[in-house]
Design an enzyme around this catalytic site. Sequence first.
Site, PDB file in Angstrom:
ATOM      1  N   LEU A  15       0.808  -1.226   0.000  1.00 31.65           N
ATOM      2  CA  LEU A  15       0.000   0.000   0.000  1.00 31.65           C
ATOM      3  C   LEU A  15       0.842   1.277   0.000  1.00 31.65           C
ATOM      4  O   LEU A  15       0.297   2.370  -0.112  1.00 31.65           O
ATOM      5  CB  LEU A  15      -0.940   0.026   1.219  1.00 31.65           C
ATOM      6  CG  LEU A  15      -2.148  -0.894   1.155  1.00 31.65           C
ATOM      7  CD1 LEU A  15      -2.922  -0.845   2.461  1.00 31.65           C
ATOM      8  CD2 LEU A  15      -3.064  -0.535  -0.020  1.00 31.65           C
ATOM      9  N   ARG A  16       2.171   1.129   0.169  1.00 33.39           N
ATOM     10  CA  ARG A  16       3.059   2.305   0.247  1.00 33.39           C
ATOM     11  C   ARG A  16       2.657   3.194   1.419  1.00 33.39           C
ATOM     12  O   ARG A  16       2.044   2.732   2.365  1.00 33.39           O
ATOM     13  CB  ARG A  16       3.088   3.079  -1.079  1.00 33.39           C
ATOM     14  CG  ARG A  16       3.304   2.215  -2.321  1.00 33.39           C
ATOM     15  CD  ARG A  16       4.481   1.291  -2.236  1.00 33.39           C
ATOM     16  NE  ARG A  16       4.750   0.605  -3.507  1.00 33.39           N
ATOM     17  CZ  ARG A  16       5.482  -0.489  -3.620  1.00 33.39           C
ATOM     18  NH1 ARG A  16       5.988  -1.078  -2.540  1.00 33.39           N
ATOM     19  NH2 ARG A  16       5.706  -1.030  -4.796  1.00 33.39           N
ATOM     20  N   ASN A  40       7.504  -3.330   3.494  1.00 30.72           N
ATOM     21  CA  ASN A  40       8.736  -2.814   2.881  1.00 30.72           C
ATOM     22  C   ASN A  40       8.640  -1.332   2.554  1.00 30.72           C
ATOM     23  O   ASN A  40       8.794  -0.906   1.421  1.00 30.72           O
ATOM     24  CB  ASN A  40       9.128  -3.641   1.642  1.00 30.72           C
ATOM     25  CG  ASN A  40       8.094  -3.598   0.531  1.00 30.72           C
ATOM     26  OD1 ASN A  40       6.900  -3.434   0.779  1.00 30.72           O
ATOM     27  ND2 ASN A  40       8.532  -3.751  -0.707  1.00 30.72           N
ATOM     28  N   LYS A  98       7.691 -10.900   7.655  1.00 29.50           N
ATOM     29  CA  LYS A  98       8.105 -11.092   6.261  1.00 29.50           C
ATOM     30  C   LYS A  98       9.613 -11.215   6.153  1.00 29.50           C
ATOM     31  O   LYS A  98      10.349 -10.343   6.606  1.00 29.50           O
ATOM     32  CB  LYS A  98       7.610  -9.897   5.429  1.00 29.50           C
ATOM     33  CG  LYS A  98       7.966  -9.955   3.949  1.00 29.50           C
ATOM     34  CD  LYS A  98       7.126 -10.952   3.189  1.00 29.50           C
ATOM     35  CE  LYS A  98       7.608 -11.160   1.747  1.00 29.50           C
ATOM     36  NZ  LYS A  98       7.160 -10.117   0.835  1.00 29.50           N
ATOM     37  N   HIS A 173       3.901 -15.312  -3.551  1.00 27.27           N
ATOM     38  CA  HIS A 173       3.915 -15.145  -5.010  1.00 27.27           C
ATOM     39  C   HIS A 173       4.722 -16.230  -5.721  1.00 27.27           C
ATOM     40  O   HIS A 173       5.753 -15.952  -6.336  1.00 27.27           O
ATOM     41  CB  HIS A 173       4.378 -13.749  -5.421  1.00 27.27           C
ATOM     42  CG  HIS A 173       5.531 -13.164  -4.626  1.00 27.27           C
ATOM     43  ND1 HIS A 173       6.700 -13.841  -4.391  1.00 27.27           N
ATOM     44  CD2 HIS A 173       5.670 -11.966  -4.014  1.00 27.27           C
ATOM     45  CE1 HIS A 173       7.515 -13.070  -3.684  1.00 27.27           C
ATOM     46  NE2 HIS A 173       6.904 -11.935  -3.433  1.00 27.27           N
ATOM     47  N   LEU A 218       9.042  -8.987  -9.356  1.00 26.98           N
ATOM     48  CA  LEU A 218       9.859 -10.048  -8.764  1.00 26.98           C
ATOM     49  C   LEU A 218       8.998 -10.893  -7.849  1.00 26.98           C
ATOM     50  O   LEU A 218       8.203 -10.326  -7.102  1.00 26.98           O
ATOM     51  CB  LEU A 218      11.041  -9.446  -8.002  1.00 26.98           C
ATOM     52  CG  LEU A 218      12.105  -8.823  -8.915  1.00 26.98           C
ATOM     53  CD1 LEU A 218      13.124  -8.047  -8.125  1.00 26.98           C
ATOM     54  CD2 LEU A 218      12.790  -9.903  -9.771  1.00 26.98           C
ATOM     55  N   ASP A 246       0.013  -9.257  -4.589  1.00 18.64           N
ATOM     56  CA  ASP A 246       1.317  -8.586  -4.677  1.00 18.64           C
ATOM     57  C   ASP A 246       1.191  -7.295  -5.483  1.00 18.64           C
ATOM     58  O   ASP A 246       2.142  -6.879  -6.148  1.00 18.64           O
ATOM     59  CB  ASP A 246       2.389  -9.511  -5.273  1.00 18.64           C
ATOM     60  CG  ASP A 246       3.797  -8.947  -5.104  1.00 18.64           C
ATOM     61  OD1 ASP A 246       3.999  -8.079  -4.225  1.00 18.64           O
ATOM     62  OD2 ASP A 246       4.691  -9.367  -5.850  1.00 18.64           O
TER      63      ASP A 246
HETATM   64  C1  NCD Z   1       7.386  -5.452  -4.660  1.00 16.52           C
HETATM   65  C2  NCD Z   1       7.383  -3.972  -4.382  1.00 16.52           C
HETATM   66  O1  NCD Z   1       7.416  -3.184  -5.333  1.00 16.52           O
HETATM   67  O2  NCD Z   1       7.310  -3.578  -3.217  1.00 16.52           O
HETATM   68  N1  NCD Z   1       7.779  -5.674  -6.013  1.00 16.52           N
HETATM   69  C3  NCD Z   1       7.542  -6.766  -6.762  1.00 16.52           C
HETATM   70  O3  NCD Z   1       8.040  -6.830  -7.883  1.00 16.52           O
HETATM   71  N2  NCD Z   1       6.776  -7.737  -6.327  1.00 16.52           N
HETATM   72  C4  NCD Z   1       8.255  -6.156  -3.695  1.00 16.52           C
HETATM   73  C5  NCD Z   1       8.030  -7.636  -3.664  1.00 16.52           C
HETATM   74  O4  NCD Z   1       7.004  -8.120  -3.191  1.00 16.52           O
HETATM   75  O5  NCD Z   1       8.914  -8.362  -4.121  1.00 16.52           O
HETATM   76 ZN    ZN Z   2       5.217  -8.183  -2.608  1.00 21.83          ZN
END
Ligand code: NCD
Ligand code: ZN
Length: 343
Positions: A15-16, A40, A98, A173, A218, A246
Amino acid sequence: MQITLIRPDDWHLHLRDDEAIKSVVAHTAERFARAIVMPNLKPPVTTTAMAMAYRDRILSALPHNSDFTPLMTLYMTDRLTSDEVIVAKKSQIIKGIKLYPAGATTHSDAGVTDIRKLYPVLETMQREGLPLLIHAEVTDPDVDIFDREQVFIDRHLRPLTRDFPALPMVFEHITTRQAVDFVRANEGTVGATITVQHLLYNRNAMLVGGIRPHYYCLPILKRESHQSALIEAATSGESHFFLGTDSAPHPQHAKECACGCAGCYTAHAAIELYAEIFERANALDRLEGFASLFGPDFYGLPRNRDTITLAKKKWSIPESYQFGQDRVVPLGSGESVNWQLVR
Ligand code: NCD
Ligand code: ZN
């Protein structure tokens, strides 16, 4: 034609922070009752106190009348302590911790450098029943990017499941046939989330006819045989595979550049796109298990009671959406989707 489902949850979501939350959380809250919110941020959410403050920021960014519960997570670093795990569990708002291998993905530089150093903490998580959520990719420069998930299984997941047989783990994922097999072989303690993009596409979508940065995430999209294995797993009706988008928004300029960052934004049409995938696999009757039942069962949370309805009615995905001061280009930008949320 319409289908009605118990309201789904999203078991893996980004969600940033700040202004950006407001731009994206409404898409999720319209469709999902709850979401596991990834930690993150910059700096990462490493303590229960930080997670509680982040949760408050999410709640205040929600549109009025929305009934959405963020389920919080902590970001595991080399410095995580057993005491913090106990505080997290007691809080009841932290639903998992995580594990990002250091350097594996967006904002993961504070991640774990050697999982063995965290064994005492994992012991505590196992005792407390607090799930470990895993970004399962090795980061060694000598391992090919398309092999990083399967190498992680052999180097790290097999030892982890052997050493912590009662620790609930979510293999996040998943992108390969090897991951599907591993989850099946460890049913009971290991669950897995599967994203929209890994079900809809393989690496051709990203690389044929030009490099398409909005398909870059990713773990990276793999070849078609892996995509088929994921579709088979998601639509199998097996309860260890459940929905996790994700959805990972980035500003358009950060993806459309010489070194574009990883992440696909899918919150705008997530359940609609999963419906499309399940319909194509002749498995619409299994969508509810995958989207609404197996996730809460794995996490030991109650299933939702309300429902959502999807109508089979085409609509066009906008080219981009507002994202804080920027724009985010969603997955399927400018294309059409066959299912529509009935509001
Ligand atoms: C995610 C992100 O942008 O925070 N990016 C992604 O490619 N999935 C980080 C993550 O879950 O790997
Ligand atoms: Zn993710």
